[in-house]
Design an enzyme around this catalytic site. Sequence first.
Site, PDB file in Angstrom:
ATOM      1  N   CYS A   1       0.824  -1.209   0.000  1.00 42.41           N
ATOM      2  CA  CYS A   1       0.000   0.000   0.000  1.00 42.41           C
ATOM      3  C   CYS A   1       0.860   1.261   0.000  1.00 42.41           C
ATOM      4  O   CYS A   1       1.617   1.511   0.935  1.00 42.41           O
ATOM      5  CB  CYS A   1      -0.912  -0.002   1.223  1.00 42.41           C
ATOM      6  SG  CYS A   1      -1.814   1.534   1.454  1.00 42.41           S
TER       7      CYS A   1
ATOM      8  N   CYS B   1     -28.548   3.737  20.328  1.00 41.27           N
ATOM      9  CA  CYS B   1     -28.583   5.154  20.683  1.00 41.27           C
ATOM     10  C   CYS B   1     -27.143   5.647  20.853  1.00 41.27           C
ATOM     11  O   CYS B   1     -26.481   5.304  21.836  1.00 41.27           O
ATOM     12  CB  CYS B   1     -29.383   5.342  21.968  1.00 41.27           C
ATOM     13  SG  CYS B   1     -29.652   7.059  22.410  1.00 41.27           S
TER      14      CYS B   1
END
Length: 356
Positions: free
Chosen positions: A47, A330
């Site tokens: 990479c 939540c």
Amino acid sequence: MKYFLVVLLFLASCTTTLIEDDLMVEMDKNVELETAETALATFAGGCFWCVESAFEHVDGIISVVSGYAGGEEENPSYKEVSAGKTSHVEAIQISYDPAKVSYGDLVEHFWRQIDPTDAGGQFVDQGKQYRSAIFFHDEAQKAVAEKSKEALALSGRYDKPLYTPIISYTTFYPAEDYHQDYYKKSPIKYKYYRSRSGRDQYLETKWTEEELAYSSSHFEKEKAALTPLQYKVTQEDGTEPSFNNEYWNNTAEGIYVDIVSGEPLFSSTDKYKSGTGWPSFTKPLEPLNIVEREDNSLFSKRIEIRSKEADSHVGHVFNDGPTPSGLRYCMNSAALLFVPKEDLEEQGYGEYLELF
């Protein structure tokens, strides 16, 4: 003038010959291999985001460019190279000042960024396009690289033969602009990718902390950069005010990632209005990035949600959500970063575009 050029050519020839004839002598990393003000070095180490970021802070380096090297196709695209449809590998090209840093120093630094024993790729990225290589620009660089590789093979660090080939430089094409300085332009995605790539974890088994000259995958610096509210929520298990936070009423399309590590956590496709004043979701986008823990604080039994990589406190999950899951995740806006649909590709989350 003619005599002057002859003398220069003779001196350059002598320098190269001396280096080539001295392969059995320990490499002197401080020997200048170039007489010009700048020189080029080209490396492939998987990479290119990671290899580029590892070199940019080295004293004496003028610039580092991510791109594609060693192949036959002209002007390849990232999509073509990453899919293995070309003969190129992801690579970086370095412009440096030989008076400040030698080619030998750069080669040594390169070894500390890769696994030289892997012939199939590098870490999580496997395939011919992610193979490591040193592309030498002249015979002097070739001699230094070969000597360095020989010394590394004899160091006892590896129990497998070293693969990384030393190849004559032919071509280099700069990658698309959004890949340049990716760790700066897309820090959240970069941190997430690097922490999961296996690169740092492997290198830390081969080199000491002092020998490794790159930023680790840990998140201390990122935590220090959090706002007071973000720190309170993610690191001290706090809760932000309802109806007074960034994403509770956000209806845009996109994904929500961990503010510290960049791990994808939730999608707008699963977001709904719960009436609580906090961003609520029916399910996580990536269940493997979610960790559930029993929370007995506030005189009640609840299930806390934390991110896997950064261990950030994100929120809680309840059993009063809509069908089909019946769950209400939540979350705290302060623990999240929203990546809009139109920015997914540029930020490195292109695989989630199919959701929209």
